[in-house]
Design an enzyme around this catalytic site. Structure first.
Site, PDB file in Angstrom:
ATOM      1  N   LYS A 175      -3.417  -3.289  16.236  1.00  0.00           N
ATOM      2  CA  LYS A 175      -4.076  -2.135  15.601  1.00  0.00           C
ATOM      3  C   LYS A 175      -4.984  -1.418  16.599  1.00  0.00           C
ATOM      4  CE  LYS A 175      -2.293  -2.568  11.510  1.00  0.00           C
ATOM      5  NZ  LYS A 175      -1.255  -1.629  11.070  1.00  0.00           N
ATOM      6  N   ILE A 187       0.844  -1.197   0.000  1.00  0.00           N
ATOM      7  CA  ILE A 187       0.000   0.000   0.000  1.00  0.00           C
ATOM      8  C   ILE A 187       0.881   1.251   0.000  1.00  0.00           C
ATOM      9  CG2 ILE A 187      -1.890   1.203   1.180  1.00  0.00           C
ATOM     10  CD1 ILE A 187      -2.582  -1.532   2.501  1.00  0.00           C
ATOM     11  N   SER A 227      -7.156  -0.973  10.411  1.00  0.00           N
ATOM     12  CA  SER A 227      -7.702  -2.069   9.616  1.00  0.00           C
ATOM     13  C   SER A 227      -9.125  -2.362  10.047  1.00  0.00           C
ATOM     14  CB  SER A 227      -6.836  -3.300   9.865  1.00  0.00           C
ATOM     15  OG  SER A 227      -7.472  -4.452   9.369  1.00  0.00           O
ATOM     16  N   PHE A 240       2.694   3.380   7.609  1.00  0.00           N
ATOM     17  CA  PHE A 240       2.284   2.046   7.138  1.00  0.00           C
ATOM     18  C   PHE A 240       3.069   0.931   7.820  1.00  0.00           C
ATOM     19  CE2 PHE A 240       1.537   4.681   3.280  1.00  0.00           C
ATOM     20  CZ  PHE A 240       0.212   4.369   3.039  1.00  0.00           C
ATOM     21  N   ASN A 265      12.421  -0.905   6.679  1.00  0.00           N
ATOM     22  CA  ASN A 265      13.515  -1.843   6.998  1.00  0.00           C
ATOM     23  C   ASN A 265      13.566  -2.992   5.987  1.00  0.00           C
ATOM     24  OD1 ASN A 265      11.362  -3.423   7.715  1.00  0.00           O
ATOM     25  ND2 ASN A 265      11.970  -3.737   9.848  1.00  0.00           N
ATOM     26  N   LEU A 303      12.065   0.934  12.629  1.00  0.00           N
ATOM     27  CA  LEU A 303      11.427   1.897  13.551  1.00  0.00           C
ATOM     28  C   LEU A 303      11.713   1.561  15.012  1.00  0.00           C
ATOM     29  CD1 LEU A 303       7.816   2.600  12.261  1.00  0.00           C
ATOM     30  CD2 LEU A 303       9.725   4.207  12.429  1.00  0.00           C
ATOM     31  N   TYR A 338      -2.450  -9.674  15.781  1.00  0.00           N
ATOM     32  CA  TYR A 338      -2.280  -8.600  14.800  1.00  0.00           C
ATOM     33  C   TYR A 338      -3.363  -7.544  14.986  1.00  0.00           C
ATOM     34  CZ  TYR A 338      -3.065  -6.128  10.408  1.00  0.00           C
ATOM     35  OH  TYR A 338      -3.304  -5.146   9.481  1.00  0.00           O
ATOM     36  N   LYS A 371       1.888  -7.723   9.342  1.00  0.00           N
ATOM     37  CA  LYS A 371       0.450  -7.722   9.029  1.00  0.00           C
ATOM     38  C   LYS A 371      -0.189  -9.092   8.821  1.00  0.00           C
ATOM     39  CE  LYS A 371       0.941  -7.589   4.046  1.00  0.00           C
ATOM     40  NZ  LYS A 371       0.393  -7.177   2.789  1.00  0.00           N
ATOM     41  N   GLY A 373     -11.622 -18.306  12.380  1.00  0.00           N
ATOM     42  CA  GLY A 373     -11.522 -16.867  12.628  1.00  0.00           C
ATOM     43  C   GLY A 373     -12.139 -16.000  11.548  1.00  0.00           C
ATOM     44  N   ASP A 374     -12.513 -16.598  10.392  1.00  0.00           N
ATOM     45  CA  ASP A 374     -13.083 -15.783   9.313  1.00  0.00           C
ATOM     46  C   ASP A 374     -14.529 -15.396   9.592  1.00  0.00           C
ATOM     47  OD1 ASP A 374     -10.890 -15.650   7.709  1.00  0.00           O
ATOM     48  OD2 ASP A 374     -11.619 -17.036   6.170  1.00  0.00           O
TER      49      ASP A 374
HETATM   50  P1  NAD Z   1       3.500  -4.498   3.576  1.00  0.00           P
HETATM   51  O1  NAD Z   1       4.071  -5.564   4.433  1.00  0.00           O
HETATM   52  O2  NAD Z   1       3.571  -4.673   2.105  1.00  0.00           O
HETATM   53  O3  NAD Z   1       4.137  -3.086   3.958  1.00  0.00           O
HETATM   54  C1  NAD Z   1       4.596  -2.794   5.262  1.00  0.00           C
HETATM   55  C2  NAD Z   1       6.007  -2.247   5.142  1.00  0.00           C
HETATM   56  O4  NAD Z   1       6.494  -1.917   6.438  1.00  0.00           O
HETATM   57  C3  NAD Z   1       6.990  -3.249   4.529  1.00  0.00           C
HETATM   58  O5  NAD Z   1       7.692  -2.625   3.484  1.00  0.00           O
HETATM   59  C4  NAD Z   1       7.912  -3.621   5.697  1.00  0.00           C
HETATM   60  O6  NAD Z   1       9.220  -3.915   5.252  1.00  0.00           O
HETATM   61  C5  NAD Z   1       7.835  -2.361   6.548  1.00  0.00           C
HETATM   62  N1  NAD Z   1       8.103  -2.557   7.987  1.00  0.00           N
HETATM   63  C6  NAD Z   1       7.539  -3.455   8.824  1.00  0.00           C
HETATM   64  N2  NAD Z   1       8.022  -3.292  10.073  1.00  0.00           N
HETATM   65  C7  NAD Z   1       8.908  -2.252  10.029  1.00  0.00           C
HETATM   66  C8  NAD Z   1       9.730  -1.614  10.982  1.00  0.00           C
HETATM   67  N3  NAD Z   1       9.772  -2.015  12.258  1.00  0.00           N
HETATM   68  N4  NAD Z   1      10.501  -0.584  10.587  1.00  0.00           N
HETATM   69  C9  NAD Z   1      10.492  -0.172   9.298  1.00  0.00           C
HETATM   70  N5  NAD Z   1       9.743  -0.744   8.342  1.00  0.00           N
HETATM   71  C10 NAD Z   1       8.953  -1.782   8.705  1.00  0.00           C
HETATM   72  O7  NAD Z   1       1.977  -4.298   4.026  1.00  0.00           O
HETATM   73  P2  NAD Z   1       0.806  -3.479   3.339  1.00  0.00           P
HETATM   74  O8  NAD Z   1      -0.193  -4.445   2.823  1.00  0.00           O
HETATM   75  O9  NAD Z   1       1.354  -2.445   2.450  1.00  0.00           O
HETATM   76  O10 NAD Z   1       0.168  -2.817   4.639  1.00  0.00           O
HETATM   77  C11 NAD Z   1       0.563  -1.530   5.088  1.00  0.00           C
HETATM   78  C12 NAD Z   1      -0.137  -1.256   6.413  1.00  0.00           C
HETATM   79  O11 NAD Z   1      -1.548  -1.380   6.236  1.00  0.00           O
HETATM   80  C13 NAD Z   1       0.246  -2.229   7.535  1.00  0.00           C
HETATM   81  O12 NAD Z   1       0.337  -1.511   8.728  1.00  0.00           O
HETATM   82  C14 NAD Z   1      -0.932  -3.189   7.567  1.00  0.00           C
HETATM   83  O13 NAD Z   1      -1.104  -3.749   8.842  1.00  0.00           O
HETATM   84  C15 NAD Z   1      -2.095  -2.280   7.187  1.00  0.00           C
HETATM   85  N6  NAD Z   1      -3.229  -3.003   6.576  1.00  0.00           N
HETATM   86  C16 NAD Z   1      -3.038  -3.790   5.470  1.00  0.00           C
HETATM   87  C17 NAD Z   1      -4.122  -4.484   4.926  1.00  0.00           C
HETATM   88  C18 NAD Z   1      -3.942  -5.382   3.727  1.00  0.00           C
HETATM   89  O14 NAD Z   1      -4.832  -6.188   3.452  1.00  0.00           O
HETATM   90  N7  NAD Z   1      -2.859  -5.281   2.969  1.00  0.00           N
HETATM   91  C19 NAD Z   1      -5.400  -4.364   5.491  1.00  0.00           C
HETATM   92  C20 NAD Z   1      -5.562  -3.542   6.610  1.00  0.00           C
HETATM   93  C21 NAD Z   1      -4.469  -2.847   7.142  1.00  0.00           C
HETATM   94  N1  UFG Z   2     -10.130 -17.038   1.081  1.00  0.00           N
HETATM   95  C1  UFG Z   2     -10.217 -18.242   0.424  1.00  0.00           C
HETATM   96  N2  UFG Z   2      -9.061 -18.825  -0.002  1.00  0.00           N
HETATM   97  C2  UFG Z   2      -7.826 -18.268   0.204  1.00  0.00           C
HETATM   98  C3  UFG Z   2      -7.754 -17.027   0.882  1.00  0.00           C
HETATM   99  C4  UFG Z   2      -8.925 -16.444   1.318  1.00  0.00           C
HETATM  100  O1  UFG Z   2     -11.301 -18.777   0.233  1.00  0.00           O
HETATM  101  O2  UFG Z   2      -6.819 -18.869  -0.192  1.00  0.00           O
HETATM  102  C5  UFG Z   2     -11.373 -16.357   1.499  1.00  0.00           C
HETATM  103  C6  UFG Z   2     -11.475 -16.090   2.998  1.00  0.00           C
HETATM  104  O3  UFG Z   2     -12.022 -17.207   3.661  1.00  0.00           O
HETATM  105  C7  UFG Z   2     -12.353 -14.842   3.022  1.00  0.00           C
HETATM  106  C8  UFG Z   2     -11.989 -14.099   1.729  1.00  0.00           C
HETATM  107  O4  UFG Z   2     -11.402 -15.087   0.895  1.00  0.00           O
HETATM  108  O5  UFG Z   2     -13.710 -15.211   2.931  1.00  0.00           O
HETATM  109  C9  UFG Z   2     -10.998 -12.960   1.939  1.00  0.00           C
HETATM  110  O6  UFG Z   2      -9.848 -13.458   2.641  1.00  0.00           O
HETATM  111  P1  UFG Z   2      -8.492 -12.620   2.739  1.00  0.00           P
HETATM  112  O7  UFG Z   2      -7.508 -13.476   3.464  1.00  0.00           O
HETATM  113  O8  UFG Z   2      -8.094 -12.107   1.400  1.00  0.00           O
HETATM  114  O9  UFG Z   2      -8.904 -11.351   3.605  1.00  0.00           O
HETATM  115  P2  UFG Z   2      -9.487 -11.235   5.081  1.00  0.00           P
HETATM  116  O10 UFG Z   2     -10.780 -10.492   4.973  1.00  0.00           O
HETATM  117  O11 UFG Z   2      -9.504 -12.532   5.771  1.00  0.00           O
HETATM  118  O12 UFG Z   2      -8.382 -10.344   5.819  1.00  0.00           O
HETATM  119  C10 UFG Z   2      -7.825  -9.165   5.232  1.00  0.00           C
HETATM  120  C11 UFG Z   2      -6.419  -8.961   5.787  1.00  0.00           C
HETATM  121  C12 UFG Z   2      -6.477  -8.648   7.260  1.00  0.00           C
HETATM  122  C13 UFG Z   2      -7.381  -7.475   7.483  1.00  0.00           C
HETATM  123  C14 UFG Z   2      -8.754  -7.741   6.899  1.00  0.00           C
HETATM  124  C15 UFG Z   2      -9.630  -6.528   7.017  1.00  0.00           C
HETATM  125  O13 UFG Z   2      -5.633 -10.131   5.588  1.00  0.00           O
HETATM  126  O14 UFG Z   2      -5.198  -8.308   7.711  1.00  0.00           O
HETATM  127  O15 UFG Z   2      -8.632  -8.066   5.514  1.00  0.00           O
HETATM  128  O16 UFG Z   2      -9.016  -5.433   6.435  1.00  0.00           O
HETATM  129  F1  UFG Z   2      -7.502  -7.270   8.809  1.00  0.00           F
END
Ligand code: NAD
Ligand code: UFG
Length: 350
Positions: free
Chosen positions: A152, A12, A124, A80, A32, A59, A148, A84, A293-294
């Site tokens: 948050k 992101i 999240s 960010f 990092n 960080l 996790y 995660k 957990g889903d």
């Molecule tokens: P990502 O893992 O691709 O990006 C996170 C980045 O943070 C990575 O580049 C990682 O190297 C860096 N990082 C982690 N710990 C660090 C530290 N201690 N110091 C410096 N850098 C560090 O994840 P993303 O999908 O881009 O998510 C970004 C943020 O959004 C995260 O906080 C995640 O929890 C949150 N989020 C993501 C999703 C999702 O589905 N992708 C959903 C909800 C919230």
């Molecule tokens: N699913 C499958 N097969 C897979 C992966 C997922 O059927 O291989 C299903 C899951 O059961 C769910 C849906 O697809 O019904 C979405 O699953 P994701 O794992 O893509 O996403 P989640 O909603 O479970 O979780 C994501 C992030 C979490 C975040 C949450 C809300 O992984 O970190 O969205 O933002 F907290």
């Protein structure tokens, strides 16, 4: 205006860096690279034609962090950086609490010291835990179901306490629903380590031949086709949401949570079908037990972000699928560049 982007090399973060640069902001990236590669940042420069400073810093390391603040005049921070993966957080909770909480506290201490009091935090939809509300609004009941998610929630609380201690802070807590998709250039996208946990990267790796078959976790939910429903949002829309949040912080002090979602739910089978239609690739799947957990259904009420930030997601599910596929097929091994494929004919390796 100079924005410090922690975790800017990640999925992101990299998309948000593109939108920031294209909107005229200067950026500094801190990462990092524990879950990303410097190559994503080279691609950000390639897309935008702009360069920026990057610090490879953890960080958790407070001394090195101070260099970033002492060497630059920072206006605001988008935070960010964090670990995660839900499943991993159950296995190694201490690492999650240490990285996410200590990292955020160090960052906020440094921001306070250098009088940088505007912060956009990546929260999240996971903070809603098992609320029964649908759609889910910001005032729905909170409660996380895994370490996790608890990081948050705890960080949201820490930031509320920080604001209570000093009303000069402006903080946006952005609660993302399910970001998918990639930049339309195909140059940046999601690059999960190992076998993806999330649905869209799993689907696209099946399409490109890295994985044989999708497991669908549960076809006995009380949904229209029995599979789980989520609110998928294009990562570029999500990135634009951060720009709107930053603009809002410029004029308003306070701390506010905002959902970033579309307000529309799609089932797992909807997404598989949309992907097949958009790409012409077939996605073999098998039905499996529910994943522990889903939730059955999760989608946002996006009204608050619309009214207070002027943010509305506009990119369709078709676009999310097309853009994911463009990224996946031109970068079958993500930013790494070479791989062994099961279906070699389908991939071009950069
Ligand atoms: P990502 O893992 O691709 O990006 C996170 C980045 O943070 C990575 O580049 C990682 O190297 C860096 N990082 C982690 N710990 C660090 C530290 N201690 N110091 C410096 N850098 C560090 O994840 P993303 O999908 O881009 O998510 C970004 C943020 O959004 C995260 O906080 C995640 O929890 C949150 N989020 C993501 C999703 C999702 O589905 N992708 C959903 C909800 C919230
Ligand atoms: N699913 C499958 N097969 C897979 C992966 C997922 O059927 O291989 C299903 C899951 O059961 C769910 C849906 O697809 O019904 C979405 O699953 P994701 O794992 O893509 O996403 P989640 O909603 O479970 O979780 C994501 C992030 C979490 C975040 C949450 C809300 O992984 O970190 O969205 O933002 F907290």
């Amino acid at each position: 205006m100079t924005i410090l982007v922690t975790g800017g090399a990640g999925y992101i973060g990299s998309h948000t860096c593109v939108e920031l640069l294209q909107s005229g902001y200067e950026i500094i990236v801190l990462d990092n690279f524990s879950n990303s590669k410097p190559k994503s940042l080279k691609r950000v420069s390639e897309i935008t034609g702009k360069s920026f400073k990057t610090y490879q810093i953890d960080l958790v390391n407070r001394n090195k962090l101070e260099d970033v603040f002492s060497q630059n005049k920072i206006t605001a921070v988008i935070h960010f950086a964090g670990l995660k993966a839900v499943g991993e957080s159950v296995q190694i909770p201490l690492e999650y609490y240490h990285n996410n909480l200590t990292g955020t506290i160090n960052l906020c201490e440094m921001m306070r010291k250098y009088e940088v009091k505007k912060l956009v935090f990546s929260s999240s939809a996971t903070v809603y835990g098992s609320t029964g509300d649908l759609p889910i609004a910001e005032n729905s009941r909170l409660g996380a179901t895994n370490p996790y998610g608890r990081t948050k929630l705890m960080i949201e609380e820490i930031l509320r306490d920080l604001y209570e201690s000093d009303h000069n802070w402006s903080i946006a807590l952005l609660r993302y629903f399910n970001p998918i998709g990639a930049h339309s250039s195909g140059l940046i996208g999601e690059d999960p380590k190992g076998i993806p946990n999330n649905l869209m990267p799993f689907i696209s790796q099946v399409a490109v031949g890295k994985l044989e078959c999708l497991n669908i976790y549960g076809n006995d939910y009380s949904t229209k086709d029995g599979t789980g429903i989520r609110d998928y949002i294009h990562v570029v829309d999500l990135a634009i949401g951060h720009i709107r949040a930053l603009e809002n912080l410029e004029n308003n002090n306070g701390i506010e949570a905002f959902n970033l979602g579309t307000g529309t739910g799609y089932s797992v089978l909807d997404l598989v079908n949309a992907f097949e239609k958009a790409t012409g690739e077939s996605i073999p799947y098998v039905m499996k037990e529910r994943r522990p957990g889903d939730a059955a259904v999760c989608f946002a009420d996006p009204t608050k972000a619309m009214e207070q930030l002027g943010f509305k997601a506009t990119r369709s599910i078709e676009m999310m699928c097309e853009d994911t596929w463009r990224w996946q097929k031109t970068n079958p091994n993500g930013y790494t560049g070479n791989l062994e494929l099961n279906r070699k004919d389908q991939a071009t390796v950069l």
